[in-house]
Design a protein around this motif. Structure first.
Motif, short mmCIF file in Angstrom:
data_model
loop_
_atom_site.label_atom_id
_atom_site.label_comp_id
_atom_site.label_asym_id
_atom_site.label_seq_id
_atom_site.Cartn_x
_atom_site.Cartn_y
_atom_site.Cartn_z
N VAL A 177 35.22 -6.04 18.85
CA VAL A 177 35.86 -4.79 18.45
C VAL A 177 37.32 -4.78 18.84
O VAL A 177 38.17 -4.24 18.12
CB VAL A 177 35.09 -3.58 19.05
CG1 VAL A 177 35.34 -3.42 20.54
CG2 VAL A 177 35.45 -2.30 18.32
N LEU A 178 37.66 -5.39 19.97
CA LEU A 178 39.07 -5.46 20.39
C LEU A 178 39.86 -6.39 19.47
O LEU A 178 40.92 -6.03 18.96
CB LEU A 178 39.16 -5.94 21.83
CG LEU A 178 38.72 -4.93 22.90
CD1 LEU A 178 38.51 -5.63 24.24
CD2 LEU A 178 39.76 -3.83 23.05
N GLY A 179 39.34 -7.59 19.26
CA GLY A 179 40.04 -8.54 18.40
C GLY A 179 40.14 -8.05 16.97
O GLY A 179 41.16 -8.23 16.31
N GLY A 180 39.10 -7.38 16.49
CA GLY A 180 39.11 -6.86 15.14
C GLY A 180 40.14 -5.78 14.92
O GLY A 180 40.61 -5.56 13.80
N ALA A 181 40.52 -5.09 16.01
CA ALA A 181 41.55 -4.06 15.92
C ALA A 181 42.93 -4.60 16.21
O ALA A 181 43.89 -3.82 16.30
CB ALA A 181 41.21 -2.93 16.89
N GLY A 182 43.05 -5.92 16.38
CA GLY A 182 44.36 -6.53 16.56
C GLY A 182 44.81 -6.69 18.00
O GLY A 182 45.95 -7.08 18.25
N TRP A 183 43.92 -6.41 18.97
CA TRP A 183 44.28 -6.57 20.37
C TRP A 183 44.14 -8.03 20.79
O TRP A 183 43.28 -8.75 20.29
CB TRP A 183 43.39 -5.69 21.25
CG TRP A 183 43.61 -4.22 21.06
CD1 TRP A 183 43.32 -3.48 19.94
CD2 TRP A 183 44.18 -3.31 22.00
NE1 TRP A 183 43.66 -2.16 20.15
CE2 TRP A 183 44.19 -2.03 21.40
CE3 TRP A 183 44.66 -3.45 23.30
CZ2 TRP A 183 44.67 -0.90 22.06
CZ3 TRP A 183 45.14 -2.33 23.96
CH2 TRP A 183 45.15 -1.07 23.34
N ASP A 184 44.98 -8.46 21.72
CA ASP A 184 44.95 -9.83 22.24
C ASP A 184 44.03 -9.87 23.46
O ASP A 184 44.39 -9.38 24.53
CB ASP A 184 46.37 -10.26 22.64
CG ASP A 184 46.42 -11.67 23.19
OD1 ASP A 184 45.47 -12.43 22.96
OD2 ASP A 184 47.42 -11.99 23.87
N VAL A 185 42.83 -10.42 23.29
CA VAL A 185 41.86 -10.46 24.38
C VAL A 185 42.33 -11.46 25.44
O VAL A 185 42.57 -12.63 25.16
CB VAL A 185 40.47 -10.85 23.86
CG1 VAL A 185 39.48 -10.97 25.02
CG2 VAL A 185 39.97 -9.81 22.85
N LEU A 186 42.43 -10.98 26.68
CA LEU A 186 42.90 -11.81 27.78
C LEU A 186 41.75 -12.52 28.48
O LEU A 186 41.88 -13.67 28.88
CB LEU A 186 43.66 -10.96 28.80
CG LEU A 186 44.87 -10.19 28.25
CD1 LEU A 186 45.53 -9.37 29.37
CD2 LEU A 186 45.88 -11.14 27.62
N ASP A 187 40.63 -11.83 28.65
CA ASP A 187 39.46 -12.45 29.28
C ASP A 187 38.28 -11.50 29.12
O ASP A 187 38.45 -10.31 28.82
CB ASP A 187 39.73 -12.71 30.77
CG ASP A 187 38.82 -13.79 31.34
OD1 ASP A 187 37.96 -14.30 30.60
OD2 ASP A 187 38.95 -14.09 32.54
N ALA A 188 37.10 -12.05 29.31
CA ALA A 188 35.87 -11.27 29.19
C ALA A 188 34.78 -11.97 29.98
O ALA A 188 34.88 -13.16 30.31
CB ALA A 188 35.46 -11.11 27.73
N GLY A 189 33.72 -11.23 30.29
CA GLY A 189 32.63 -11.85 31.03
C GLY A 189 31.47 -10.91 31.23
O GLY A 189 31.39 -9.82 30.66
N VAL A 190 30.52 -11.36 32.07
CA VAL A 190 29.34 -10.59 32.43
C VAL A 190 29.23 -10.60 33.94
O VAL A 190 29.44 -11.64 34.57
CB VAL A 190 28.06 -11.18 31.80
CG1 VAL A 190 26.85 -10.32 32.15
CG2 VAL A 190 28.20 -11.34 30.31
N VAL A 191 28.91 -9.44 34.52
CA VAL A 191 28.73 -9.37 35.97
C VAL A 191 27.37 -8.76 36.29
O VAL A 191 26.89 -7.86 35.57
CB VAL A 191 29.84 -8.54 36.65
CG1 VAL A 191 31.17 -9.25 36.54
CG2 VAL A 191 29.93 -7.14 36.06
#
Length: 253
Positions: A177-191
């Motif tokens: 959803v972030l990338g689809g809206a044009g945002w530059d994803v810096l990092d992601a994960g699961v905790v």
């Protein structure tokens, strides 16, 4: 227990929410703050701030937090907990703040309530300064959560099916959803995120907060039976769960 209002359901359960769930998502805070570069002096907006635990944590880190929540009682509790924080009523699609007011916007277990996620991200972008970042976190898919055993048992007791995973809960949901809206994803994960209860009373009240007393009494045996595998030898319960998180930079204008 306060009665529920169809116009303001979260105010009716705000006190119990704070007691049983206020710090539950704490393990997801650290990767969000680290990746977003939040430190002393960072202007941060906590969207869906609830009873204010993250606001208080941001103050302890030296950041300058503000909060927004649609429930008046939640906002009241947040102001009392994070004294001095600017907490206002509102939601992610209509943020009551000036353009470019923040360096970072966080939404922990809140973004899924947006009716229009693209509009919500556009509004987040509006209140971010150039180069600002957004951090989102929320429940991972049900299969990763011990709490699903209780939810499934409650659904079965009501002759219903457990709810399906929402699109943000699965792998790639937040980043998509972030990338689809044009945002530059810096990092992601699961905790991993643990939820604990000191005994049967806290277990039942924590799971069924907001329900009427007769419903709690009726469903208490269902909750206790479903939680039996997670009972600790010394008493109490520990249920392991998981949150997904993602941080992205505001798209350029």
């Amino acid at each position: 227990m306060q009665s529920r209002s169809p116009d303001d359901p979260w105010s009716a359960v705000a006190d119990d929410w704070g007691r049983y769930w206020g710090t539950f998502a704490r393990p997801a805070w650290e990767p969000l703050l680290r990746t977003a570069g939040i430190g002393r002096g960072t202007r941060v907006l906590d969207v869906g701030c609830g009873s204010g635990e993250l606001l208080e944590h941001l103050q302890d880190r030296g950041a300058v937090p503000s909060g927004v929540d649609p429930a008046p009682r939640m906002a009241e509790l947040a102001r009392a907990r994070a004294v001095g924080a600017d907490v206002r009523l509102g939601d992610v699609e209509r943020l009551p703040f000036e353009d470019g007011a923040f360096d970072a916007v966080l939404a922990v277990n809140a973004f899924q309530f947006a009716e229009d996620q693209d509009a919500a991200l556009a509004e987040v972008g509006r209140v971010l300064a150039p180069g600002g970042v957004v951090g989102l976190a929320g429940w991972a898919e049900r299969a990763r959560n011990d709490l699903d055993a209780i939810n499934a048992a409650l659904a079965a007791a009501d002759d219903d099916e457990p709810p399906e995973d929402g699109p943000l809960r699965v792998e790639g949901g937040l980043t998509g959803v972030l990338g689809g809206a044009g945002w530059d994803v810096l990092d992601a994960g699961v905790v991993p995120v643990a939820w604990t209860a000191r005994g049967d009373t806290d277990l039942v009240r924590g799971i069924l907060f907001g329900e009427e007393e007769f419903t709690i009494a009726d469903l208490a045996p269902v909750v206790v039976a479903a939680a039996a595998p997670f009972r600790l030898p010394e008493g109490g319960y520990r249920l392991m769960n998981a949150f997904r998180w993602a941080v992205a930079r505001r798209p350029g204008r």
